[in-house]
Design an enzyme around this catalytic site. Structure first.
Site, PDB file in Angstrom:
ATOM      1  N   ASP A 140       0.833  -1.216   0.000  1.00 31.16           N
ATOM      2  CA  ASP A 140       0.000   0.000   0.000  1.00 31.16           C
ATOM      3  C   ASP A 140       0.864   1.261   0.000  1.00 31.16           C
ATOM      4  O   ASP A 140       0.495   2.270  -0.592  1.00 31.16           O
ATOM      5  CB  ASP A 140      -0.902  -0.002   1.237  1.00 31.16           C
ATOM      6  CG  ASP A 140      -1.906  -1.140   1.189  1.00 31.16           C
ATOM      7  OD1 ASP A 140      -2.436  -1.406   0.101  1.00 31.16           O
ATOM      8  OD2 ASP A 140      -2.136  -1.779   2.238  1.00 31.16           O
ATOM      9  N   GLY A 141       2.020   1.190   0.662  1.00 27.08           N
ATOM     10  CA  GLY A 141       2.913   2.344   0.716  1.00 27.08           C
ATOM     11  C   GLY A 141       3.375   2.758  -0.682  1.00 27.08           C
ATOM     12  O   GLY A 141       3.582   3.947  -0.950  1.00 27.08           O
ATOM     13  N   ASN A 219      -4.569   8.756   1.811  1.00 22.86           N
ATOM     14  CA  ASN A 219      -5.109   8.157   3.039  1.00 22.86           C
ATOM     15  C   ASN A 219      -5.631   9.224   4.000  1.00 22.86           C
ATOM     16  O   ASN A 219      -6.815   9.314   4.228  1.00 22.86           O
ATOM     17  CB  ASN A 219      -4.040   7.346   3.780  1.00 22.86           C
ATOM     18  CG  ASN A 219      -4.019   5.886   3.365  1.00 22.86           C
ATOM     19  OD1 ASN A 219      -4.886   5.442   2.620  1.00 22.86           O
ATOM     20  ND2 ASN A 219      -3.032   5.156   3.833  1.00 22.86           N
ATOM     21  N   ASP A 249      -4.680  12.783  21.912  1.00 23.92           N
ATOM     22  CA  ASP A 249      -3.405  12.622  21.197  1.00 23.92           C
ATOM     23  C   ASP A 249      -3.429  13.291  19.832  1.00 23.92           C
ATOM     24  O   ASP A 249      -2.376  13.551  19.257  1.00 23.92           O
ATOM     25  CB  ASP A 249      -3.087  11.125  21.024  1.00 23.92           C
ATOM     26  CG  ASP A 249      -2.484  10.529  22.285  1.00 23.92           C
ATOM     27  OD1 ASP A 249      -2.285  11.296  23.248  1.00 23.92           O
ATOM     28  OD2 ASP A 249      -2.214   9.317  22.302  1.00 23.92           O
TER      29      ASP A 249
HETATM   30  N1  LIG Z   1      -1.802   2.807  14.143  1.00 24.04           N
HETATM   31  C1  LIG Z   1      -1.892   2.629  12.829  1.00 24.04           C
HETATM   32  O1  LIG Z   1      -2.641   1.810  12.292  1.00 24.04           O
HETATM   33  C2  LIG Z   1      -1.041   3.495  11.941  1.00 24.04           C
HETATM   34  C3  LIG Z   1      -0.065   4.338  12.476  1.00 24.04           C
HETATM   35  C4  LIG Z   1       0.674   5.134  11.597  1.00 24.04           C
HETATM   36  C5  LIG Z   1       0.429   5.078  10.208  1.00 24.04           C
HETATM   37  N2  LIG Z   1      -0.517   4.246   9.739  1.00 24.04           N
HETATM   38  C6  LIG Z   1      -0.870   4.206   8.310  1.00 24.04           C
HETATM   39  O2  LIG Z   1       0.231   3.953   7.501  1.00 24.04           O
HETATM   40  C7  LIG Z   1       0.022   4.682   6.308  1.00 24.04           C
HETATM   41  C8  LIG Z   1       1.320   4.779   5.535  1.00 24.04           C
HETATM   42  O3  LIG Z   1       1.530   3.515   4.975  1.00 24.04           O
HETATM   43  P1  LIG Z   1       2.992   3.018   4.617  1.00 24.04           P
HETATM   44  O4  LIG Z   1       2.849   1.710   3.919  1.00 24.04           O
HETATM   45  O5  LIG Z   1       3.757   4.126   3.970  1.00 24.04           O
HETATM   46  O6  LIG Z   1       3.607   2.846   6.054  1.00 24.04           O
HETATM   47  P2  LIG Z   1       3.871   1.489   6.871  1.00 24.04           P
HETATM   48  O7  LIG Z   1       4.894   0.690   6.129  1.00 24.04           O
HETATM   49  O8  LIG Z   1       4.121   1.862   8.280  1.00 24.04           O
HETATM   50  O9  LIG Z   1       2.470   0.714   6.724  1.00 24.04           O
HETATM   51  C9  LIG Z   1       1.375   0.872   7.545  1.00 24.04           C
HETATM   52  C10 LIG Z   1       0.342  -0.237   7.310  1.00 24.04           C
HETATM   53  O10 LIG Z   1      -0.873   0.368   6.887  1.00 24.04           O
HETATM   54  C11 LIG Z   1      -1.377  -0.342   5.763  1.00 24.04           C
HETATM   55  N3  LIG Z   1      -2.143   0.581   4.935  1.00 24.04           N
HETATM   56  C12 LIG Z   1      -1.713   1.702   4.293  1.00 24.04           C
HETATM   57  N4  LIG Z   1      -2.733   2.279   3.641  1.00 24.04           N
HETATM   58  C13 LIG Z   1      -3.829   1.501   3.861  1.00 24.04           C
HETATM   59  C14 LIG Z   1      -5.179   1.578   3.470  1.00 24.04           C
HETATM   60  N5  LIG Z   1      -5.629   2.589   2.733  1.00 24.04           N
HETATM   61  N6  LIG Z   1      -6.048   0.621   3.886  1.00 24.04           N
HETATM   62  C15 LIG Z   1      -5.605  -0.398   4.672  1.00 24.04           C
HETATM   63  N7  LIG Z   1      -4.329  -0.516   5.088  1.00 24.04           N
HETATM   64  C16 LIG Z   1      -3.456   0.422   4.694  1.00 24.04           C
HETATM   65  C17 LIG Z   1      -0.142  -0.871   5.057  1.00 24.04           C
HETATM   66  O11 LIG Z   1      -0.469  -2.000   4.252  1.00 24.04           O
HETATM   67  C18 LIG Z   1       0.732  -1.263   6.228  1.00 24.04           C
HETATM   68  O12 LIG Z   1       0.443  -2.560   6.690  1.00 24.04           O
HETATM   69  C19 LIG Z   1      -0.510   5.996   6.775  1.00 24.04           C
HETATM   70  O13 LIG Z   1      -1.184   6.684   5.763  1.00 24.04           O
HETATM   71  C20 LIG Z   1      -1.395   5.568   7.907  1.00 24.04           C
HETATM   72  O14 LIG Z   1      -2.743   5.376   7.498  1.00 24.04           O
HETATM   73  C21 LIG Z   1      -1.254   3.461  10.574  1.00 24.04           C
HETATM   74  N1  LIG Z   2       9.162   4.156  -5.251  1.00 28.77           N
HETATM   75  C1  LIG Z   2       9.406   4.438  -3.982  1.00 28.77           C
HETATM   76  N2  LIG Z   2      10.374   5.296  -3.623  1.00 28.77           N
HETATM   77  C2  LIG Z   2      10.635   5.587  -2.313  1.00 28.77           C
HETATM   78  N3  LIG Z   2       9.953   5.043  -1.291  1.00 28.77           N
HETATM   79  C3  LIG Z   2       8.983   4.171  -1.591  1.00 28.77           C
HETATM   80  C4  LIG Z   2       8.653   3.825  -2.948  1.00 28.77           C
HETATM   81  N4  LIG Z   2       7.656   2.912  -2.929  1.00 28.77           N
HETATM   82  C5  LIG Z   2       7.357   2.720  -1.627  1.00 28.77           C
HETATM   83  N5  LIG Z   2       8.148   3.466  -0.835  1.00 28.77           N
HETATM   84  C6  LIG Z   2       8.129   3.489   0.653  1.00 28.77           C
HETATM   85  O1  LIG Z   2       8.562   2.226   1.099  1.00 28.77           O
HETATM   86  C7  LIG Z   2       7.827   1.851   2.266  1.00 28.77           C
HETATM   87  C8  LIG Z   2       7.328   0.416   2.144  1.00 28.77           C
HETATM   88  O2  LIG Z   2       6.524   0.288   0.990  1.00 28.77           O
HETATM   89  P1  LIG Z   2       5.257  -0.639   0.943  1.00 28.77           P
HETATM   90  O3  LIG Z   2       4.280  -0.257   1.988  1.00 28.77           O
HETATM   91  O4  LIG Z   2       4.787  -0.631  -0.453  1.00 28.77           O
HETATM   92  O5  LIG Z   2       5.865  -2.061   1.248  1.00 28.77           O
HETATM   93  P2  LIG Z   2       5.581  -3.019   2.444  1.00 28.77           P
HETATM   94  O6  LIG Z   2       5.767  -2.290   3.745  1.00 28.77           O
HETATM   95  O7  LIG Z   2       6.423  -4.244   2.209  1.00 28.77           O
HETATM   96  O8  LIG Z   2       4.076  -3.412   2.175  1.00 28.77           O
HETATM   97  P3  LIG Z   2       2.896  -3.537   3.216  1.00 28.77           P
HETATM   98  O9  LIG Z   2       2.609  -2.114   3.635  1.00 28.77           O
HETATM   99  O10 LIG Z   2       1.787  -4.181   2.456  1.00 28.77           O
HETATM  100  O11 LIG Z   2       3.413  -4.377   4.344  1.00 28.77           O
HETATM  101  C9  LIG Z   2       6.689   2.875   2.410  1.00 28.77           C
HETATM  102  O12 LIG Z   2       7.005   3.742   3.485  1.00 28.77           O
HETATM  103  C10 LIG Z   2       6.696   3.642   1.122  1.00 28.77           C
HETATM  104  O13 LIG Z   2       6.403   5.029   1.290  1.00 28.77           O
END
Ligand SMILES: NC(=O)c1ccc[n+]([C@@H]2O[C@H](COP(=O)([O-])OP(=O)(O)OC[C@H]3O[C@@H](n4cnc5c(N)ncnc54)[C@H](O)[C@@H]3O)[C@@H](O)[C@H]2O)c1
Ligand SMILES: Nc1ncnc2c1ncn2[C@@H]1O[C@H](COP(=O)(O)OP(=O)(O)OP(=O)(O)O)[C@@H](O)[C@H]1O
Length: 376
Positions: A140-141, A219, A249
């Site tokens: 999703d990131g 998001n 918070d």
């Molecule tokens: N307490 C929490 O649940 C918490 C805390 C901080 C950030 N986040 C979320 O993490 C997002 C950033 O994601 P990232 O991947 O860059 O960081 P990350 O790697 O910390 O991932 C956070 C988790 O949120 C999930 N996620 C992200 N967008 C989602 C969506 N629209 N629906 C369901 N799950 C989703 C990802 O798959 C991952 O498992 C932020 O936008 C925020 O929503 C969640």
């Molecule tokens: N092309 C990119 N360049 C720089 N950062 C990236 C790029 N793609 C993803 N990232 C960063 O890398 C991090 C991990 O990416 P992503 O969430 O896709 O993988 P993941 O953590 O393995 O997947 P999941 O969230 O499903 O567990 C995120 O914080 C995202 O913002």
């Protein structure tokens, strides 16, 4: 046959005629438009808007694909190289990747010298006019990353799942050839994901945005206490009407796509991504009666750090780019005009239900057995 009196009376009544119109805040002041609400003999009906499944049909063949990849993953790097080769040889497409990825590809083989990239931010800002389709390889990131690259219109995104949760990534990488083949031919079922546009205002009395360009989130924008150990104090307004003061918070202003991310963890509802609206979800409010809200799509929300606040607050955008909000600063947020179109594997509803079941194990419970007391 004799007609009952009551029917005759109704048919002779004359309803007053009226018109409904809707308005939005445009650059040139408020604009009024007629809605698609129809007026069958003075009755309001929205029958024409109920079909929400969006389908994309190519009118000419797609020429150029941008592939965006999660960094530091060997499996993603291997798949990216295979996909670039297949898209070039079997689909005859132009391919763009990020500068980091082009170095990786060229380190592997000079075969990849046809792959294109960009040099600076001004070239990124023109990408939407060059690219027909964006493919993401990650979780999703990576979808959030792809959306953040487009500050205006966003080309359709095809998210392949190479992460762990993959709520927004319905495509399996093992079947990438069949998936892409079908998407390039079309039609493609699409989820139009709304985004929020956010502006920071320094010293709210001046009412000037810090930057001309809004910060777009797919998001959510979170305003929290950062490293401070004090309670945040956030005054919230909706179109200039006072809503409440958040003491806790922090506060999450989320899109409906983000409703299954941080907002969910803070007790907000899960909402289908195509429902237009802004979720107003407090984080650990110190109150017994602060339930999350869902606001309509047309509102502008303003979150202000009061002048007498004990500490600053911090805003973060899709979990990134923290900005400090000092006492007197504000964050203003409304629905952005540029949604993110993501391709569906089944359709928008099917993909959403699959994600909440498989990703979050929503409402998983052992089924009650037949073997027990029954109503006679
Ligand atoms: N307490 C929490 O649940 C918490 C805390 C901080 C950030 N986040 C979320 O993490 C997002 C950033 O994601 P990232 O991947 O860059 O960081 P990350 O790697 O910390 O991932 C956070 C988790 O949120 C999930 N996620 C992200 N967008 C989602 C969506 N629209 N629906 C369901 N799950 C989703 C990802 O798959 C991952 O498992 C932020 O936008 C925020 O929503 C969640
Ligand atoms: N092309 C990119 N360049 C720089 N950062 C990236 C790029 N793609 C993803 N990232 C960063 O890398 C991090 C991990 O990416 P992503 O969430 O896709 O993988 P993941 O953590 O393995 O997947 P999941 O969230 O499903 O567990 C995120 O914080 C995202 O913002």
């Amino acid at each position: 046959m004799k007609i009952p009196n009551s029917v005759v009376q109704i048919s002779t009544l004359k309803q007053a005629s009226f018109k409904l119109s809707w308005w939005c805040k445009g650059d040139n002041g408020d604009q009024h438009k007629h809605d698609i609400v129809s007026f069958e003999k003075g009755n309001i009906t929205t029958a024409g808007r109920t079909s929400k499944q969006i389908s994309l049909k190519w009118e000419s063949n797609p020429q150029t694909v941008l592939i965006l990849t999660k960094p530091n993953s060997v499996s993603v790097r291997i798949l990216c190289a295979q996909m670039v080769r297949w898209l070039k040889e079997h689909q005859k497409l132009n391919i763009f990747v990020e500068p980091r990825v082009i170095s990786e590809l060229l380190a592997e083989s000079s075969y990849f010298s046809f792959v294109q990239t960009w040099k600076d931010d001004s070239e990124i800002s023109r990408l939407h006019s060059k690219v027909d389709l964006v493919v993401t390889l990650g979780g999703d990131g990576t979808v959030l990353w792809a959306a953040s690259m487009f500050k205006g219109p966003v080309p359709p995104i095809v998210p392949f799942s190479l992460g762990s949760l993959g709520f927004m990534t319905p495509f399996h990488s093992e079947h990438y050839r069949d998936c892409l083949d079908s998407i390039l031919r079309g039609p493609v079922s699409i989820t139009l994901r709304h985004r929020l546009q956010c502006y920071v205002i320094r010293d709210a009395a001046k009412n000037e945005y810090e930057t001309e360009e809004p910060i777009l989130v797919l998001n959510e924008v979170t305003i929290d206490r950062g490293i401070s150990s004090y309670l945040t104090n956030l005054e919230c307004y909706c179109d200039n009407s006072f809503v409440t003061t958040v003491q806790g918070d922090g506060l999450i202003l989320s899109t409906t796509s983000g409703s299954t991310a941080y907002s969910l963890a803070a007790g907000g509802s899960m909402v289908h991504p195509q429902v237009p609206g802004i979720l107003f979800t407090p984080i650990c409010p110190h109150s017994l009666s602060f339930r999350p809200l869902i606001l309509p799509e047309n509102v502008t929300v303003r979150v202000q750090v009061p002048f007498n606040s004990r500490s600053p607050a911090w805003a973060s955008f899709d979990g990134k780019d923290r900005k400090q909000l000092a006492a007197g600063d504000a964050l203003v947020c409304s629905m952005a005009p540029w949604p993110v179109p993501t391709a569906c594997s089944a359709d928008s509803m099917g993909d959403f239900l699959r994600s909440i079941h498989e990703g979050l194990h929503w409402n998983l419970r052992k089924t009650q057995s037949f073997d027990g007391p029954r109503e006679s």
